[in-house]
Design a protein around this motif. Sequence first.
Motif, PDB file in Angstrom:
ATOM      1  N   ALA A  16       0.826  -1.200   0.000  1.00 25.76           N
ATOM      2  CA  ALA A  16       0.000   0.000   0.000  1.00 25.76           C
ATOM      3  C   ALA A  16       0.866   1.259   0.000  1.00 25.76           C
ATOM      4  N   GLN A  17       1.978   1.219   0.727  1.00 26.58           N
ATOM      5  CA  GLN A  17       2.851   2.384   0.743  1.00 26.58           C
ATOM      6  C   GLN A  17       3.406   2.662  -0.649  1.00 26.58           C
ATOM      7  N   TRP A  18       3.820   1.622  -1.345  1.00 25.73           N
ATOM      8  CA  TRP A  18       4.331   1.829  -2.697  1.00 25.73           C
ATOM      9  C   TRP A  18       3.211   2.243  -3.656  1.00 25.73           C
ATOM     10  N   GLY A  19       1.997   1.741  -3.433  1.00 19.86           N
ATOM     11  CA  GLY A  19       0.853   2.215  -4.216  1.00 19.86           C
ATOM     12  C   GLY A  19       0.598   3.690  -3.961  1.00 19.86           C
ATOM     13  N   GLY A  20       0.784   4.118  -2.724  1.00 22.33           N
ATOM     14  CA  GLY A  20       0.648   5.527  -2.386  1.00 22.33           C
ATOM     15  C   GLY A  20       1.687   6.381  -3.077  1.00 22.33           C
ATOM     16  N   VAL A  21       2.917   5.894  -3.142  1.00 22.87           N
ATOM     17  CA  VAL A  21       3.981   6.643  -3.818  1.00 22.87           C
ATOM     18  C   VAL A  21       3.674   6.764  -5.313  1.00 22.87           C
ATOM     19  N   VAL A  22       3.205   5.682  -5.914  1.00 23.24           N
ATOM     20  CA  VAL A  22       2.831   5.725  -7.337  1.00 23.24           C
ATOM     21  C   VAL A  22       1.675   6.700  -7.545  1.00 23.24           C
ATOM     22  N   SER A  23       0.699   6.693  -6.643  1.00 29.31           N
ATOM     23  CA  SER A  23      -0.431   7.606  -6.799  1.00 29.31           C
ATOM     24  C   SER A  23       0.002   9.059  -6.615  1.00 29.31           C
ATOM     25  N   ILE A  24       0.973   9.329  -5.751  1.00 19.39           N
ATOM     26  CA  ILE A  24       1.503  10.689  -5.607  1.00 19.39           C
ATOM     27  C   ILE A  24       2.070  11.167  -6.930  1.00 19.39           C
ATOM     28  N   ILE A  25       2.885  10.326  -7.538  1.00 18.10           N
ATOM     29  CA  ILE A  25       3.511  10.685  -8.813  1.00 18.10           C
ATOM     30  C   ILE A  25       2.445  10.920  -9.880  1.00 18.10           C
ATOM     31  N   LEU A  26       1.467  10.027  -9.956  1.00 16.46           N
ATOM     32  CA  LEU A  26       0.414  10.167 -10.962  1.00 16.46           C
ATOM     33  C   LEU A  26      -0.457  11.395 -10.714  1.00 16.46           C
ATOM     34  N   LEU A  27      -0.772  11.680  -9.467  1.00 19.76           N
ATOM     35  CA  LEU A  27      -1.594  12.856  -9.151  1.00 19.76           C
ATOM     36  C   LEU A  27      -0.893  14.149  -9.571  1.00 19.76           C
ATOM     37  N   VAL A  28       0.404  14.221  -9.341  1.00 23.97           N
ATOM     38  CA  VAL A  28       1.142  15.431  -9.703  1.00 23.97           C
ATOM     39  C   VAL A  28       1.256  15.563 -11.223  1.00 23.97           C
ATOM     40  N   ILE A  29       1.683  14.506 -11.882  1.00 27.15           N
ATOM     41  CA  ILE A  29       1.921  14.574 -13.327  1.00 27.15           C
ATOM     42  C   ILE A  29       0.610  14.712 -14.100  1.00 27.15           C
ATOM     43  N   LEU A  30      -0.354  13.856 -13.814  1.00 26.19           N
ATOM     44  CA  LEU A  30      -1.611  13.907 -14.568  1.00 26.19           C
ATOM     45  C   LEU A  30      -2.450  15.123 -14.181  1.00 26.19           C
ATOM     46  N   GLY A  31      -2.274  15.635 -12.973  1.00 26.08           N
ATOM     47  CA  GLY A  31      -2.928  16.880 -12.598  1.00 26.08           C
ATOM     48  C   GLY A  31      -2.402  18.045 -13.424  1.00 26.08           C
ATOM     49  N   ALA A  32      -1.099  18.033 -13.706  1.00 25.81           N
ATOM     50  CA  ALA A  32      -0.515  19.083 -14.546  1.00 25.81           C
ATOM     51  C   ALA A  32      -0.964  18.945 -15.996  1.00 25.81           C
ATOM     52  N   ILE A  33      -1.049  17.717 -16.473  1.00 23.18           N
ATOM     53  CA  ILE A  33      -1.446  17.492 -17.867  1.00 23.18           C
ATOM     54  C   ILE A  33      -2.898  17.903 -18.098  1.00 23.18           C
ATOM     55  N   THR A  34      -3.776  17.599 -17.154  1.00 20.49           N
ATOM     56  CA  THR A  34      -5.210  17.871 -17.330  1.00 20.49           C
ATOM     57  C   THR A  34      -5.647  19.177 -16.681  1.00 20.49           C
ATOM     58  N   PHE A  35      -4.691  20.037 -16.333  1.00 18.50           N
ATOM     59  CA  PHE A  35      -5.015  21.236 -15.576  1.00 18.50           C
ATOM     60  C   PHE A  35      -6.025  22.136 -16.289  1.00 18.50           C
ATOM     61  N   LEU A  36      -5.820  22.422 -17.539  1.00 16.54           N
ATOM     62  CA  LEU A  36      -6.718  23.348 -18.244  1.00 16.54           C
ATOM     63  C   LEU A  36      -8.095  22.755 -18.498  1.00 16.54           C
ATOM     64  N   GLY A  37      -8.194  21.460 -18.603  1.00 16.77           N
ATOM     65  CA  GLY A  37      -9.481  20.830 -18.854  1.00 16.77           C
ATOM     66  C   GLY A  37     -10.278  20.531 -17.596  1.00 16.77           C
ATOM     67  N   ASN A  38      -9.601  20.447 -16.466  1.00 12.48           N
ATOM     68  CA  ASN A  38     -10.271  20.057 -15.224  1.00 12.48           C
ATOM     69  C   ASN A  38      -9.575  20.729 -14.042  1.00 12.48           C
ATOM     70  N   ILE A  39      -9.678  22.035 -13.962  1.00 12.58           N
ATOM     71  CA  ILE A  39      -8.920  22.826 -12.987  1.00 12.58           C
ATOM     72  C   ILE A  39      -9.209  22.427 -11.538  1.00 12.58           C
ATOM     73  N   PRO A  40     -10.482  22.321 -11.093  1.00 11.98           N
ATOM     74  CA  PRO A  40     -10.704  22.028  -9.664  1.00 11.98           C
ATOM     75  C   PRO A  40     -10.149  20.676  -9.228  1.00 11.98           C
ATOM     76  N   PHE A  41     -10.318  19.660 -10.065  1.00  7.57           N
ATOM     77  CA  PHE A  41      -9.848  18.333  -9.667  1.00  7.57           C
ATOM     78  C   PHE A  41      -8.340  18.190  -9.827  1.00  7.57           C
ATOM     79  N   SER A  42      -7.740  18.960 -10.714  1.00 10.28           N
ATOM     80  CA  SER A  42      -6.282  18.964 -10.797  1.00 10.28           C
ATOM     81  C   SER A  42      -5.686  19.556  -9.523  1.00 10.28           C
ATOM     82  N   ILE A  43      -6.282  20.649  -9.050  1.00 12.98           N
ATOM     83  CA  ILE A  43      -5.806  21.266  -7.812  1.00 12.98           C
ATOM     84  C   ILE A  43      -6.045  20.330  -6.630  1.00 12.98           C
ATOM     85  N   LEU A  44      -7.214  19.682  -6.583  1.00  5.65           N
ATOM     86  CA  LEU A  44      -7.474  18.700  -5.521  1.00  5.65           C
ATOM     87  C   LEU A  44      -6.469  17.555  -5.572  1.00  5.65           C
ATOM     88  N   GLY A  45      -6.122  17.106  -6.764  1.00 10.28           N
ATOM     89  CA  GLY A  45      -5.115  16.052  -6.916  1.00 10.28           C
ATOM     90  C   GLY A  45      -3.773  16.470  -6.358  1.00 10.28           C
TER      91      GLY A  45
END
Length: 144
Positions: A16-45
Amino acid sequence: MSVLEEFKSRNFTLYAQWGGVVSIILLVILGAITFLGNIPFSILGWIFAFVLVFVEIPLCIKFCPTSPRFDSFVSSFENSYLRAGLYLVMAIVMFLANTINTGLLNLPAVILLLTSFCYLIAAVKQQSHASSKLLGGGGVDNVV
C-alpha cells in the motif's frame, strides 16, 4: 533487508505504501497534464499528493518543518483502517472528476482505490504497519 525482500514479506502495508507513492507521482503529473481541462480536480489532486507525501514518506515528516496541527493530522493515519478510508475518499473524489471531464485522472483514482484495498487487507489480517527503508521507514525488520 533489501526492497526486494520487503516485497517478499507479504506485508500489505508495504504494498500500500508503494501504491501511495505511485499515486503521488500520478496525481502530480496527470494533474498538470489535465489542468486546463479540469482545474478544480487537478488542484485537488495536487493537494491530495501533498498530504500523501507526508502520510506515506516518513523521511519527509522528519526533515520538513510543519506545524504541530499538521503533524497530529498526519499521525492520526497510523491505523490501517483509517488509511484505507483516506485512500477510499480520495479515490471517490478523483472518480468524480470524470463526471465533469473524462480524462487521465481515472488512473490515479484506480491506484488510490487499489491502495485502499491493500490497507484494508492489512487491517483485516492485523498486520503491523511497516514502512519501506528506501522511503525512510524502519522496514519489516522491526515488525516481523
